[in-house]
Design a protein around this motif. Structure first.
Motif, PDB file in Angstrom:
ATOM      1  N   THR A  69       0.797  -1.222   0.000  1.00  0.00           N
ATOM      2  CA  THR A  69       0.000   0.000   0.000  1.00  0.00           C
ATOM      3  C   THR A  69       0.833   1.278   0.000  1.00  0.00           C
ATOM      4  O   THR A  69       0.289   2.372  -0.138  1.00  0.00           O
ATOM      5  N   SER A  70       2.163   1.142   0.134  1.00  0.00           N
ATOM      6  CA  SER A  70       2.978   2.347   0.323  1.00  0.00           C
ATOM      7  C   SER A  70       3.126   3.158  -0.965  1.00  0.00           C
ATOM      8  O   SER A  70       3.180   4.380  -0.930  1.00  0.00           O
ATOM      9  N   GLY A  71       3.231   2.473  -2.102  1.00  0.00           N
ATOM     10  CA  GLY A  71       3.473   3.174  -3.360  1.00  0.00           C
ATOM     11  C   GLY A  71       4.846   3.790  -3.437  1.00  0.00           C
ATOM     12  O   GLY A  71       5.130   4.609  -4.306  1.00  0.00           O
ATOM     13  N   GLY A  72       5.715   3.438  -2.529  1.00  0.00           N
ATOM     14  CA  GLY A  72       7.060   3.986  -2.498  1.00  0.00           C
ATOM     15  C   GLY A  72       7.204   5.059  -1.440  1.00  0.00           C
ATOM     16  O   GLY A  72       6.364   5.947  -1.316  1.00  0.00           O
ATOM     17  N   LYS A  73       8.261   4.967  -0.648  1.00  0.00           N
ATOM     18  CA  LYS A  73       8.504   5.934   0.408  1.00  0.00           C
ATOM     19  C   LYS A  73       9.957   6.381   0.366  1.00  0.00           C
ATOM     20  O   LYS A  73      10.863   5.567   0.179  1.00  0.00           O
ATOM     21  N   ALA A  74      10.190   7.701   0.530  1.00  0.00           N
ATOM     22  CA  ALA A  74      11.540   8.257   0.463  1.00  0.00           C
ATOM     23  C   ALA A  74      12.131   8.405   1.859  1.00  0.00           C
ATOM     24  O   ALA A  74      11.437   8.834   2.795  1.00  0.00           O
ATOM     25  N   TYR A  75      13.404   8.050   1.995  1.00  0.00           N
ATOM     26  CA  TYR A  75      14.136   8.184   3.247  1.00  0.00           C
ATOM     27  C   TYR A  75      15.383   9.015   2.987  1.00  0.00           C
ATOM     28  O   TYR A  75      16.123   8.755   2.029  1.00  0.00           O
ATOM     29  N   LEU A  76      15.633  10.002   3.839  1.00  0.00           N
ATOM     30  CA  LEU A  76      16.727  10.937   3.618  1.00  0.00           C
ATOM     31  C   LEU A  76      17.812  10.752   4.680  1.00  0.00           C
ATOM     32  O   LEU A  76      17.523  10.713   5.876  1.00  0.00           O
ATOM     33  N   PHE A  77      19.077  10.643   4.230  1.00  0.00           N
ATOM     34  CA  PHE A  77      20.215  10.431   5.121  1.00  0.00           C
ATOM     35  C   PHE A  77      21.281  11.482   4.824  1.00  0.00           C
ATOM     36  O   PHE A  77      21.709  11.639   3.683  1.00  0.00           O
ATOM     37  N   THR A  78      21.729  12.176   5.866  1.00  0.00           N
ATOM     38  CA  THR A  78      22.685  13.267   5.704  1.00  0.00           C
ATOM     39  C   THR A  78      23.884  13.052   6.617  1.00  0.00           C
ATOM     40  O   THR A  78      23.739  13.083   7.849  1.00  0.00           O
ATOM     41  N   PRO A  79      25.078  12.822   6.067  1.00  0.00           N
ATOM     42  CA  PRO A  79      26.261  12.693   6.918  1.00  0.00           C
ATOM     43  C   PRO A  79      26.892  14.052   7.178  1.00  0.00           C
ATOM     44  O   PRO A  79      26.718  14.999   6.407  1.00  0.00           O
ATOM     45  N   SER A  80      27.642  14.159   8.270  1.00  0.00           N
ATOM     46  CA  SER A  80      28.500  15.324   8.467  1.00  0.00           C
ATOM     47  C   SER A  80      29.782  15.064   7.688  1.00  0.00           C
ATOM     48  O   SER A  80      30.437  14.052   7.895  1.00  0.00           O
ATOM     49  N   ILE A 123      14.728  -0.498  -4.867  1.00  0.00           N
ATOM     50  CA  ILE A 123      15.092   0.846  -4.447  1.00  0.00           C
ATOM     51  C   ILE A 123      15.527   1.684  -5.641  1.00  0.00           C
ATOM     52  O   ILE A 123      15.977   1.157  -6.664  1.00  0.00           O
ATOM     53  N   GLU A 124      15.371   2.968  -5.495  1.00  0.00           N
ATOM     54  CA  GLU A 124      15.895   3.948  -6.434  1.00  0.00           C
ATOM     55  C   GLU A 124      16.167   5.205  -5.615  1.00  0.00           C
ATOM     56  O   GLU A 124      15.969   5.214  -4.403  1.00  0.00           O
ATOM     57  N   GLY A 125      16.626   6.258  -6.263  1.00  0.00           N
ATOM     58  CA  GLY A 125      16.823   7.472  -5.483  1.00  0.00           C
ATOM     59  C   GLY A 125      17.795   8.438  -6.109  1.00  0.00           C
ATOM     60  O   GLY A 125      18.148   8.333  -7.286  1.00  0.00           O
ATOM     61  N   THR A 126      18.263   9.381  -5.279  1.00  0.00           N
ATOM     62  CA  THR A 126      19.140  10.445  -5.745  1.00  0.00           C
ATOM     63  C   THR A 126      20.227  10.727  -4.719  1.00  0.00           C
ATOM     64  O   THR A 126      20.091  10.394  -3.539  1.00  0.00           O
ATOM     65  N   VAL A 127      21.296  11.334  -5.193  1.00  0.00           N
ATOM     66  CA  VAL A 127      22.281  11.934  -4.296  1.00  0.00           C
ATOM     67  C   VAL A 127      22.159  13.438  -4.494  1.00  0.00           C
ATOM     68  O   VAL A 127      22.027  13.917  -5.625  1.00  0.00           O
ATOM     69  N   GLU A 128      22.146  14.171  -3.392  1.00  0.00           N
ATOM     70  CA  GLU A 128      21.910  15.611  -3.436  1.00  0.00           C
ATOM     71  C   GLU A 128      23.064  16.327  -2.733  1.00  0.00           C
ATOM     72  O   GLU A 128      23.593  15.837  -1.741  1.00  0.00           O
ATOM     73  N   ALA A 129      23.442  17.481  -3.255  1.00  0.00           N
ATOM     74  CA  ALA A 129      24.562  18.207  -2.677  1.00  0.00           C
ATOM     75  C   ALA A 129      24.321  19.704  -2.749  1.00  0.00           C
ATOM     76  O   ALA A 129      23.593  20.188  -3.605  1.00  0.00           O
ATOM     77  N   SER A 130      24.947  20.418  -1.814  1.00  0.00           N
ATOM     78  CA  SER A 130      24.788  21.866  -1.772  1.00  0.00           C
ATOM     79  C   SER A 130      26.020  22.489  -1.136  1.00  0.00           C
ATOM     80  O   SER A 130      26.819  21.823  -0.484  1.00  0.00           O
ATOM     81  N   GLY A 131      26.178  23.795  -1.341  1.00  0.00           N
ATOM     82  CA  GLY A 131      27.318  24.513  -0.783  1.00  0.00           C
ATOM     83  C   GLY A 131      26.966  25.938  -0.433  1.00  0.00           C
ATOM     84  O   GLY A 131      25.792  26.284  -0.266  1.00  0.00           O
ATOM     85  N   ASP A 132      27.988  26.780  -0.334  1.00  0.00           N
ATOM     86  CA  ASP A 132      27.775  28.178   0.038  1.00  0.00           C
ATOM     87  C   ASP A 132      27.025  28.960  -1.031  1.00  0.00           C
ATOM     88  O   ASP A 132      26.174  29.791  -0.739  1.00  0.00           O
ATOM     89  N   SER A 133      27.372  28.709  -2.294  1.00  0.00           N
ATOM     90  CA  SER A 133      26.938  29.620  -3.356  1.00  0.00           C
ATOM     91  C   SER A 133      25.865  29.050  -4.278  1.00  0.00           C
ATOM     92  O   SER A 133      25.398  29.742  -5.169  1.00  0.00           O
ATOM     93  N   VAL A 134      25.453  27.793  -4.082  1.00  0.00           N
ATOM     94  CA  VAL A 134      24.477  27.181  -4.983  1.00  0.00           C
ATOM     95  C   VAL A 134      23.408  26.446  -4.189  1.00  0.00           C
ATOM     96  O   VAL A 134      23.626  26.041  -3.050  1.00  0.00           O
ATOM     97  N   ARG A 163      23.538  14.560   0.723  1.00  0.00           N
ATOM     98  CA  ARG A 163      22.373  13.809   1.186  1.00  0.00           C
ATOM     99  C   ARG A 163      22.094  12.634   0.239  1.00  0.00           C
ATOM    100  O   ARG A 163      22.290  12.743  -0.965  1.00  0.00           O
ATOM    101  N   PHE A 164      21.638  11.538   0.824  1.00  0.00           N
ATOM    102  CA  PHE A 164      21.207  10.377   0.057  1.00  0.00           C
ATOM    103  C   PHE A 164      19.706  10.203   0.259  1.00  0.00           C
ATOM    104  O   PHE A 164      19.250  10.013   1.379  1.00  0.00           O
ATOM    105  N   ARG A 165      18.957  10.282  -0.830  1.00  0.00           N
ATOM    106  CA  ARG A 165      17.506  10.073  -0.772  1.00  0.00           C
ATOM    107  C   ARG A 165      17.217   8.704  -1.384  1.00  0.00           C
ATOM    108  O   ARG A 165      17.367   8.503  -2.597  1.00  0.00           O
ATOM    109  N   ILE A 166      16.814   7.753  -0.537  1.00  0.00           N
ATOM    110  CA  ILE A 166      16.541   6.387  -0.977  1.00  0.00           C
ATOM    111  C   ILE A 166      15.038   6.171  -1.013  1.00  0.00           C
ATOM    112  O   ILE A 166      14.346   6.379  -0.005  1.00  0.00           O
ATOM    113  N   ILE A 167      14.519   5.757  -2.158  1.00  0.00           N
ATOM    114  CA  ILE A 167      13.091   5.477  -2.306  1.00  0.00           C
ATOM    115  C   ILE A 167      12.887   3.967  -2.310  1.00  0.00           C
ATOM    116  O   ILE A 167      13.460   3.255  -3.142  1.00  0.00           O
ATOM    117  N   ALA A 168      12.103   3.471  -1.355  1.00  0.00           N
ATOM    118  CA  ALA A 168      11.823   2.043  -1.228  1.00  0.00           C
ATOM    119  C   ALA A 168      10.433   1.744  -1.774  1.00  0.00           C
ATOM    120  O   ALA A 168       9.451   2.363  -1.365  1.00  0.00           O
TER     121      ALA A 168
END
Length: 206
Positions: A69-80, A123-134, A163-168
């Motif tokens: 019944t989930s239809g897919g759920k996203a989980y977000l993981f952020t390391p220092s 599973i599927e998903g994305t890797v996301e990144a950010s910094g000072d200027s973008v 960040r790692f966004r994993i969709i299950a």
């Protein structure tokens, strides 16, 4: 004569001082590398609530519940991460890792005899990144293989947050007729491993 010797000596000293600004290879740039250290316990992680989470060598594992019944759920993981600053002169950056389901597939009885194996989840998903200027730059990854994702427009975009966004998603059985009722939910462990972030050719003389 003494003046000529002094001029020659000063010139040699200046050559040594300026040459020391470069690396021994003669390059005026270096590459930055970050990976969760050891078993990752020296790296803190922000993980979502409601899932079992553990750190592994150079990565992490988590155990979500896959269901019909989930239809897919996203989980977000952020390391220092180790932050590289003032790197707008770098050429490009990469993040490499592998994401996969480590729980063995189920064995399913079929009417015609014998058994077949099936994993009740993908599973599927994305890797996301950010910094000072973008803002966040987001790129998809492929499960079960070694991914190397390149950020080429502005390496500063991966110097601050990763960040790692994993969709299950539930994976239904669509072939064959089965003897036993199939489950409607399963707990399955997902692993993200061999995480390495590199920023290439950062200017030494910035």
């Amino acid at each position: 004569m003494r003046n000529l010797i002094n001029i020659f000596f000063s010139a040699v000293v200046m050559m040594v001082v300026f040459e020391s600004c470069n690396q021994s290879t003669g390059s005026d740039s270096y590459d930055s590398l970050w990976s969760p250290s050891g078993d990752s316990k020296n790296t803190s992680w922000i993980a979502p609530s409601g899932v079992e989470f553990s750190q592994v060598d150079r990565g992490f594992q988590f155990t979500p519940t896959f269901d019909t019944t989930s239809g897919g759920k996203a989980y977000l993981f952020t390391p220092s991460i180790y932050q590289v600053t003032n790197i707008t002169t770098a050429e490009y950056a990469t993040v490499s890792f592998k994401a996969r389901i480590v729980t063995p597939p189920d064995s399913i009885d079929i009417v015609s005899g014998g058994k077949t194996t099936h994993q009740f989840g993908v599973i599927e998903g994305t890797v996301e990144a950010s910094g000072d200027s973008v803002n966040f730059s987001t790129k998809s990854f492929t499960p079960n293989v070694e991914n190397t994702i390149t950020f080429s427009t502005n390496p500063d975009s991966i110097s601050k947050i990763l960040r790692f966004r994993i969709i299950a998603k539930w994976d239904s059985v669509i072939t064959g007729t089965h003897v036993n009722p199939l489950p409607t939910s399963k707990k399955i462990t997902v692993e993200v491993s061999d995480i390495v972030m590199k920023v290439y050719k950062i200017s030494v003389l910035k």
